[in-house]
Motif scaffolding. Structure first.
Motif, PDB file in Angstrom:
ATOM      1  N   GLN A 114      13.693 -15.091 -36.487  1.00 15.45           N
ATOM      2  CA  GLN A 114      14.825 -16.032 -36.989  1.00 15.45           C
ATOM      3  C   GLN A 114      15.739 -15.328 -37.705  1.00 15.45           C
ATOM      4  O   GLN A 114      16.712 -15.837 -38.523  1.00 15.45           O
ATOM      5  CB  GLN A 114      14.449 -17.110 -37.669  1.00 15.45           C
ATOM      6  CG  GLN A 114      13.555 -16.885 -38.730  1.00 15.45           C
ATOM      7  CD  GLN A 114      13.006 -18.296 -39.607  1.00 15.45           C
ATOM      8  OE1 GLN A 114      13.516 -19.418 -39.426  1.00 15.45           O
ATOM      9  NE2 GLN A 114      12.004 -18.231 -40.438  1.00 15.45           N
ATOM     10  N   THR A 115      15.447 -13.987 -37.862  1.00 17.09           N
ATOM     11  CA  THR A 115      16.362 -13.160 -38.770  1.00 17.09           C
ATOM     12  C   THR A 115      17.164 -12.358 -37.786  1.00 17.09           C
ATOM     13  O   THR A 115      16.888 -11.954 -37.033  1.00 17.09           O
ATOM     14  CB  THR A 115      15.269 -12.192 -39.584  1.00 17.09           C
ATOM     15  OG1 THR A 115      14.595 -12.879 -40.497  1.00 17.09           O
ATOM     16  CG2 THR A 115      16.427 -11.022 -40.609  1.00 17.09           C
ATOM     17  N   LYS A 116      18.674 -11.995 -38.438  1.00 18.24           N
ATOM     18  CA  LYS A 116      19.558 -11.377 -37.784  1.00 18.24           C
ATOM     19  C   LYS A 116      19.958 -10.154 -38.435  1.00 18.24           C
ATOM     20  O   LYS A 116      19.712 -10.057 -39.452  1.00 18.24           O
ATOM     21  CB  LYS A 116      21.021 -12.242 -37.721  1.00 18.24           C
ATOM     22  CG  LYS A 116      21.077 -13.696 -37.010  1.00 18.24           C
ATOM     23  CD  LYS A 116      22.051 -14.223 -37.340  1.00 18.24           C
ATOM     24  CE  LYS A 116      22.095 -15.680 -37.131  1.00 18.24           C
ATOM     25  NZ  LYS A 116      23.251 -16.754 -37.825  1.00 18.24           N
ATOM     26  N   ILE A 117      20.365  -9.269 -37.547  1.00 20.23           N
ATOM     27  CA  ILE A 117      20.927  -8.146 -38.129  1.00 20.23           C
ATOM     28  C   ILE A 117      22.448  -8.244 -37.981  1.00 20.23           C
ATOM     29  O   ILE A 117      22.958  -8.693 -36.819  1.00 20.23           O
ATOM     30  CB  ILE A 117      20.465  -6.752 -37.211  1.00 20.23           C
ATOM     31  CG1 ILE A 117      18.995  -6.522 -37.226  1.00 20.23           C
ATOM     32  CG2 ILE A 117      21.287  -5.377 -37.777  1.00 20.23           C
ATOM     33  CD1 ILE A 117      18.315  -6.091 -38.664  1.00 20.23           C
ATOM     34  N   GLU A 118      23.171  -7.761 -38.943  1.00 19.90           N
ATOM     35  CA  GLU A 118      24.674  -8.066 -38.717  1.00 19.90           C
ATOM     36  C   GLU A 118      25.314  -6.606 -38.929  1.00 19.90           C
ATOM     37  O   GLU A 118      25.487  -6.435 -39.993  1.00 19.90           O
ATOM     38  CB  GLU A 118      25.272  -9.008 -40.080  1.00 19.90           C
ATOM     39  CG  GLU A 118      26.611  -9.256 -40.024  1.00 19.90           C
ATOM     40  CD  GLU A 118      27.023 -10.102 -41.212  1.00 19.90           C
ATOM     41  OE1 GLU A 118      27.777 -10.944 -41.342  1.00 19.90           O
ATOM     42  OE2 GLU A 118      26.289  -9.830 -42.457  1.00 19.90           O
ATOM     43  N   LEU A 119      26.110  -5.986 -38.031  1.00 17.55           N
ATOM     44  CA  LEU A 119      26.587  -4.957 -38.379  1.00 17.55           C
ATOM     45  C   LEU A 119      27.873  -5.205 -38.746  1.00 17.55           C
ATOM     46  O   LEU A 119      28.651  -6.308 -38.270  1.00 17.55           O
ATOM     47  CB  LEU A 119      26.582  -4.011 -36.943  1.00 17.55           C
ATOM     48  CG  LEU A 119      25.053  -3.503 -36.317  1.00 17.55           C
ATOM     49  CD1 LEU A 119      25.591  -2.733 -35.182  1.00 17.55           C
ATOM     50  CD2 LEU A 119      24.579  -2.933 -37.396  1.00 17.55           C
ATOM     51  N   LEU A 120      28.720  -4.581 -39.759  1.00 14.40           N
ATOM     52  CA  LEU A 120      29.675  -4.581 -40.313  1.00 14.40           C
ATOM     53  C   LEU A 120      30.813  -3.443 -40.091  1.00 14.40           C
ATOM     54  O   LEU A 120      30.154  -2.451 -40.559  1.00 14.40           O
ATOM     55  CB  LEU A 120      29.661  -4.984 -41.975  1.00 14.40           C
ATOM     56  CG  LEU A 120      28.706  -6.178 -42.193  1.00 14.40           C
ATOM     57  CD1 LEU A 120      28.146  -6.013 -43.423  1.00 14.40           C
ATOM     58  CD2 LEU A 120      29.633  -7.461 -42.106  1.00 14.40           C
TER      59      LEU A 120
END
Ligand code: CO
Length: 136
Positions: free
Chosen positions: A51-57
């Motif tokens: 349920q956890t995301k990785i968010e690339l910025l």
């Protein structure tokens, strides 16, 4: 603050495109959304692990705060984001405990979430985001 889980980890990159092969082909996550957040001058790419995301910025402009962060500290982990059932309540709780706030009220973030940041000076040097899913 009634945190439920780590919603995502924000990771600064110079180029999402250059990082996709690692995330997709090496660790086997699927990028399910790429979204530009115009007012943050940033492009985001999302992957899910449980349920956890990785968010690339990725910065879309030299004067983006992400571009400045990369210039100062290099690419890497930028922030940790916790899910809570109420960002408003969590901010009030943090303020009452003397925590410095970057956002004093929730604002719109990527993926339709309501978000707010706590200042790293008050959070053991980790930029901390609080997220609430208004559709839950
Ligand atoms: Co974030």
């Amino acid at each position: 603050m009634n945190l439920t889980h780590i919603e995502h980890l924000g990771i600064d990159v110079k180029s999402i495109e250059a990082c996709l092969p690692y995330y997709e082909c090496v660790i086997g996550l699927k990028c399910y959304n790429i979204e530009e957040v115009a007012d943050q001058k940033v492009k985001t790419a999302f992957f899910k692990v449980g349920q956890t995301k990785i968010e690339l910025l990725e910065p879309t402009s030299e004067d983006s705060t992400i571009a400045k962060f990369i210039a100062n500290k290099g690419e890497g982990i930028h922030h940790i984001a916790f899910a809570t059932d109420s960002v408003t309540d969590a901010l009030a709780d943090a303020a009452e405990k003397g925590i410095r706030l970057i956002d004093t009220a929730p604002r719109g973030g990527a993926e339709g979430l309501q978000i707010a940041f706590l200042h790293p000076k008050s959070t053991c040097s980790v930029l901390t985001e609080l997220c609430e899913d208004p559709n839950k």
